[in-house]
Design an enzyme around this catalytic site. Structure first.
Site, PDB file in Angstrom:
ATOM      1  N   GLU A 139      -3.820  -5.801  17.952  1.00  0.00           N
ATOM      2  CA  GLU A 139      -2.848  -5.100  17.239  1.00  0.00           C
ATOM      3  C   GLU A 139      -3.266  -3.971  16.641  1.00  0.00           C
ATOM      4  OE1 GLU A 139      -0.073  -8.877  15.421  1.00  0.00           O
ATOM      5  OE2 GLU A 139      -1.310  -7.959  14.211  1.00  0.00           O
ATOM      6  N   CYS A 150      -2.887 -17.303   3.973  1.00  0.00           N
ATOM      7  CA  CYS A 150      -1.820 -17.794   4.760  1.00  0.00           C
ATOM      8  C   CYS A 150      -1.985 -19.198   4.983  1.00  0.00           C
ATOM      9  CB  CYS A 150      -1.919 -17.267   6.191  1.00  0.00           C
ATOM     10  SG  CYS A 150      -2.301 -15.470   6.335  1.00  0.00           S
ATOM     11  N   ASP A 192      -4.735 -12.260  11.308  1.00  0.00           N
ATOM     12  CA  ASP A 192      -4.802 -11.066  11.469  1.00  0.00           C
ATOM     13  C   ASP A 192      -5.383  -9.868  10.465  1.00  0.00           C
ATOM     14  OD1 ASP A 192      -4.009 -11.987  13.778  1.00  0.00           O
ATOM     15  OD2 ASP A 192      -2.238 -11.020  13.879  1.00  0.00           O
ATOM     16  N   SER A 212       1.198  -4.910  14.951  1.00  0.00           N
ATOM     17  CA  SER A 212       1.486  -5.787  13.970  1.00  0.00           C
ATOM     18  C   SER A 212       2.867  -5.913  13.564  1.00  0.00           C
ATOM     19  CB  SER A 212       0.654  -5.323  12.302  1.00  0.00           C
ATOM     20  OG  SER A 212       1.231  -5.991  11.302  1.00  0.00           O
ATOM     21  N   CYS A 263       1.884 -13.001   4.922  1.00  0.00           N
ATOM     22  CA  CYS A 263       2.376 -11.510   4.370  1.00  0.00           C
ATOM     23  C   CYS A 263       3.711 -11.776   4.304  1.00  0.00           C
ATOM     24  CB  CYS A 263       1.871 -10.742   5.674  1.00  0.00           C
ATOM     25  SG  CYS A 263       0.014 -10.494   6.074  1.00  0.00           S
ATOM     26  N   CYS A 320      -0.552 -18.467   9.506  1.00  0.00           N
ATOM     27  CA  CYS A 320      -0.794 -17.068  10.158  1.00  0.00           C
ATOM     28  C   CYS A 320      -0.177 -16.759  11.470  1.00  0.00           C
ATOM     29  CB  CYS A 320      -2.420 -17.036  10.379  1.00  0.00           C
ATOM     30  SG  CYS A 320      -3.506 -16.883   9.111  1.00  0.00           S
ATOM     31  N   ASP A 321      -0.072 -15.461  11.831  1.00  0.00           N
ATOM     32  CA  ASP A 321       0.844 -15.026  12.572  1.00  0.00           C
ATOM     33  C   ASP A 321       0.861 -15.898  13.899  1.00  0.00           C
ATOM     34  OD1 ASP A 321       1.388 -12.963  10.882  1.00  0.00           O
ATOM     35  OD2 ASP A 321       0.660 -11.496  12.062  1.00  0.00           O
ATOM     36  N   LYS A 322      -0.255 -16.020  14.355  1.00  0.00           N
ATOM     37  CA  LYS A 322      -0.425 -16.607  15.874  1.00  0.00           C
ATOM     38  C   LYS A 322      -0.374 -18.267  15.953  1.00  0.00           C
ATOM     39  CE  LYS A 322      -0.798 -12.640  17.084  1.00  0.00           C
ATOM     40  NZ  LYS A 322      -0.890 -12.059  15.627  1.00  0.00           N
TER      41      LYS A 322
END
Length: 583
Positions: free
Chosen positions: A460, A65, A97, A486, A210, A138-140
C-alpha cells in the site's frame, strides 16, 4: 427472474458425532490417546462428547487493532458452551498495516492474508474441529479469516473486533491517516516537530482498528452484508462492552448453524457477493475490497473478479459520508444505527438481494425488517438524496490497464486527470521525491514493480499519498501503481493496475513524459502511445529481480496470481476434490 437455487443443508439437530469431523479425534477406543490430551487440558467426558468448535483470533500485541480480541474470544467461548459445544481457542498471525506502512515491512501485509487463511485451515484440519468462530481486527485478517471459513465450509460465524475511538486534536476528530498526512505537512514546513508529536500522541486513544471507512471497517461492513456475521456485530467500537454480548451471541449462532446444517458456502452465494460489493460502494469503502471479494469468491468456486465488483460499484449510490472522503468515522456511523441502517436503506431501494441467507438462519431482509432510518443526522443519506449517484469506488480499464485498475472517488470533485508521467520503480523512490518536492503539479506519479509478484507483496502507498495531501497538492497531482492503496488514501490515486510491471504489463513500459489520462467518469486509464510503440518497448523490456530468493516472500511471489482475480495463491474451490466439512 429465475427461481433461486436453495442450498443443500446438512442438519444435525441432535449434534450426532458420527456425522462430524471431530469423530476422528474423540470417538471410539482407538482414539483413547487423543482423548487423553483433552483430559490433560481439563475437559470432562461431556465436553469431549460435544461438538468441538474452533475459536480463531488474531490476538497479538502488534497493534491496537488486535489487542481486544483475546477478551472477546473468552465471550465467544461462553456462547459456544451455552449452545452445547466445546470451544477450543487458537490464534494466528497478523501484519498490521499502520506499522508496516511506508517501508519494506509492507511487503508482508497482503501475503499475511493468505497465510492467515492457510494457518486456520491447517489448525482446523489437524484437530478436526466441527465448527468455527473467527475474530479479526487488522485489514488483511478480516478477509483472511472469512477465506478460511469459506474454504473449510464448516458452520462458521465471523466477528469484527471493532474500531478504535476517534482521537481529538485541537477540537477535531482525527485518525491515524491525519498523522500520515501530518508527515507531509511537517515536510512542507506547515507543522513543527511539536505539532507532529502532539498529533501522534492524540490520534489513537484506544484499542480497535482504524476509525474511518478504511479497509478494516470496509471488510467489517462486508461481513454483515454478505451474511457471515450477525447483524450489528461490526458496529460497536472495540472498547465497548456490548461487543462481548455480540461475541457470546456469535458463539451460540455457530452452534445453531451446526444444528441447522447451514455452511458458509450456503450463505456466500454470488448474490451475497453482489450485496457485499453494493455496501462497499454505498459507504465509500476501501479499494482493497476489489481484491478481497474476488479472493473470497475464489474459495467458493465463484467467478467474481475486479470487473464484476466494478460493475456493481458503478451502479450503486454513495450514501454514507465517511472518512477519508467524507466527514465521519465509524463511531458516528454506529451512533446513528450502524451498518444495519445502510443495509435497510439499500434493501428498501431494491439494491440488495433480500432473500440471501445469513448466519442467523434467516434472510438479509428478515434480519433488517424492523430497522428504522434515523432522523436528524447527516452520516447516512437516503438513496433518493444520495451524496453521488454512483459508488465511491470506480473500476478503470484501457491500454494502460488491460486487466483493469481501481480508484476511490468518494468525496472527490475532479474525476478526469491528464498529465505527464513521472516514473518510479519503488515506493521508497517516489516517497523520497515527494517529500523533497521533486515533482511538478499536473504530473501523474507512477509507482511500479510493487504488484503481487513484483513487490513482492503488493504494498500500500499511504505514506506517499498522505504526504502529497500534507504538502497541499493532493488534488493537483495523480498517482497510479500496480501496488495497492490504503483504505485511508484519498485523492486521484489509481491502484491494482494490471497486468503488473513484473510480468510485462504496460505500466512497466512507461517513460517520463508519456501522457496519461485517468477518466473516472468513463472508467478509462490510458496512455497516449500507439500499440506499435508499446510493442517496441515490450521487446526491449526485461523483468526485474526483486531480491527475495528464499523464505515466505519468495514462496508468495512464486504462487500469487494477478490482482484482477484477487491475488490468490491456490487453485480454489473449482479444483478441489473434497471439502473439509465432509471428511
Amino acid at each position: 427472474m429465475a427461481k433461486k437455487k436453495q442450498p443443500k443443508l446438512h442438519p444435525n439437530p441432535t449434534l450426532d458425532k458420527s456425522k462430524l469431523p471431530s469423530r476422528y479425534t474423540t470417538v471410539g477406543p482407538e482414539r483413547a490417546p487423543h482423548r487423553s490430551y483433552l483430559y490433560a487440558m481439563g475437559l470432562n467426558e461431556k465436553q469431549i462428547n460435544q461438538p468441538i468448535v474452533g475459536v480463531a483470533t488474531c490476538w497479538n500485541e502488534a497493534a491496537p487493532c488486535n489487542i481486544a480480541l483475546n477478551r472477546q474470544a473468552q465471550a465467544v467461548k461462553v456462547g459456544v458452551d451455552r449452545g452445547g459445544g466445546t470451544p477450543r481457542e487458537f490464534t494466528t498471525i497478523t501484519v498490521t498495516d499502520g506499522i508496516a506502512m511506508g517501508h519494506q515491512g509492507m511487503k508482508s501485509s497482503l501475503a499475511s492474508r493468505d497465510l492467515i487463511a492457510d494457518s486456520v485451515e491447517l489448525t482446523m484440519r489437524g484437530h478436526c474441529y466441527d465448527a468455527m468462530v473467527t475474530l479479526a481486527g487488522c485489514d488483511k485478517s478480516l478477509p483472511g479469516m472469512m477465506m478460511a471459513m469459506l474454504r473449510l465450509n464448516v458452520p462458521s460465524v465471523f466477528m469484527y473486533g471493532g474500531s478504535i475511538l476517534p482521537g481529538k486534536f485541537r477540537g477535531k476528530d482525527v485518525t491515524v491517516v491525519d498523522v500520515f498526512e501530518g508527515v507531509g505537512m511537517h515536510a512542507a514546513g506547515k507543522f513543527s516537530d511539536g505539532d507532529l508529536h502532539e498529533l501522534e500522541c492524540a490520534a489513537c486513544p484506544s484499542a480497535g482498528s482504524c476509525g474511518g471507512q478504511f479497509t478494516a471497517n470496509t471488510m467489517a461492513c462486508v461481513s454483515e452484508a454478505i451474511g457471515l456475521a450477525l447483524p450489528g456485530s461490526a458496529g460497536a467500537p472495540a472498547p465497548y462492552e456490548t461487543r462481548d454480548q455480540y461475541a457470546e451471541a456469535s458463539g451460540e449462532a455457530a452452534m445453531n448453524l451446526l444444528r441447522l446444517g447451514i455452511r458458509p458456502r450456503d450463505i456466500a452465494t454470488r448474490e451475497a457477493f453482489e450485496n457485499a460489493a453494493t455496501v462497499v460502494a454505498a459507504t465509500g469503502g476501501s479499494t482493497n475490497a476489489a481484491l478481497h471479494l474476488p479472493a473470497m469468491a475464489h474459495e467458493c468456486g465463484i467467478k467474481f473478479d475486479l470487473h464484476d465488483v466494478a460493475k456493481i460499484f458503478k451502479r450503486t449510490p454513495y450514501i454514507a459520508d465517511l472518512k477519508p472522503g467524507g466527514k465521519y468515522v465509524a463511531l458516528d456511523l454506529f451512533q446513528v444505527g450502524g451498518i444495519p441502517v445502510v443495509i435497510k436503506e439499500l434493501l428498501d431501494a431494491g439494491l440488495l438481494h433480500g432473500d440471501a441467507l445469513t448466519v442467523t438462519g434467516k434472510t438479509l431482509a428478515e434480519n433488517h425488517k424492523s430497522v428504522k432510518f434515523p432522523k436528524d443526522q447527516d452520516v447516512i443519506y437516503r438513496v433518493k438524496d444520495c451524496i453521488t449517484p454512483t459508488g465511491g469506488v470506480v473500476g478503470l480499464k484501457g491500454n494502460l490497464a488491460p486487466d483493469g485498475a481501481i480508484v476511490k472517488v468518494a468525496g472527490m470533485q475532479r474525476l478526469v486527470f491528464t498529465g505527464p508521467a513521472r516514473c518510479f520503480d519503488s515506493e521508497e523512490a517516489a516517497f523520497d521525491a515527494v517529500v523533497k518536492g521533486k515533482f511538478k503539479e499536473g504530473e501523474v506519479i507512477v509507482i511500479r514493480y510493487e504488484g503481487p509478484k513484483g513487490g513482492p507483496g503488493m504494498r500500500e502507498m499511504l505514506s506517499t499519498t498522505a504526504a502529497l495531501y500534507g504538502l497541499g497538492v493532493g488534488e493537483k497531482v495523480a498517482l497510479i501503481t500496480d501496488g495497492r492503496f490504503s483504505g485511508g488514501t484519498r485523492g486521484f490515486c489509481v491502484g491494482h493496475v494490471g497486468p503488473e510491471a513484473q510480468v510485462g504489463g504496460p505500466i512497466g513500459l512507461l517513460k517520463n513524459g508519456d501522457m496519461i489520462t485517468i477518466d473516472a467518469v468513463k472508467g478509462r486509464l490510458s496512455v497516449d502511445l500507439s500499440e506499435r510503440e508499446l510493442a517496441k518497448r515490450r521487446k526491449a523490456w526485461k523483468p526485474r529481480k526483486n531480491g527475495y530468493t528464499s523464505g515466505a516472500l519468495w514462496k508468495y511471489a512464486e504462487l500469487v496470481g494477478p490482482a484482477v482475480t484477487g491475488a490468490v495463491t491456490h487453485p480454489g474451490a473449482k479444483k478441489e476434490s473434497h471439502v473439509f466439512a465432509d471428511i
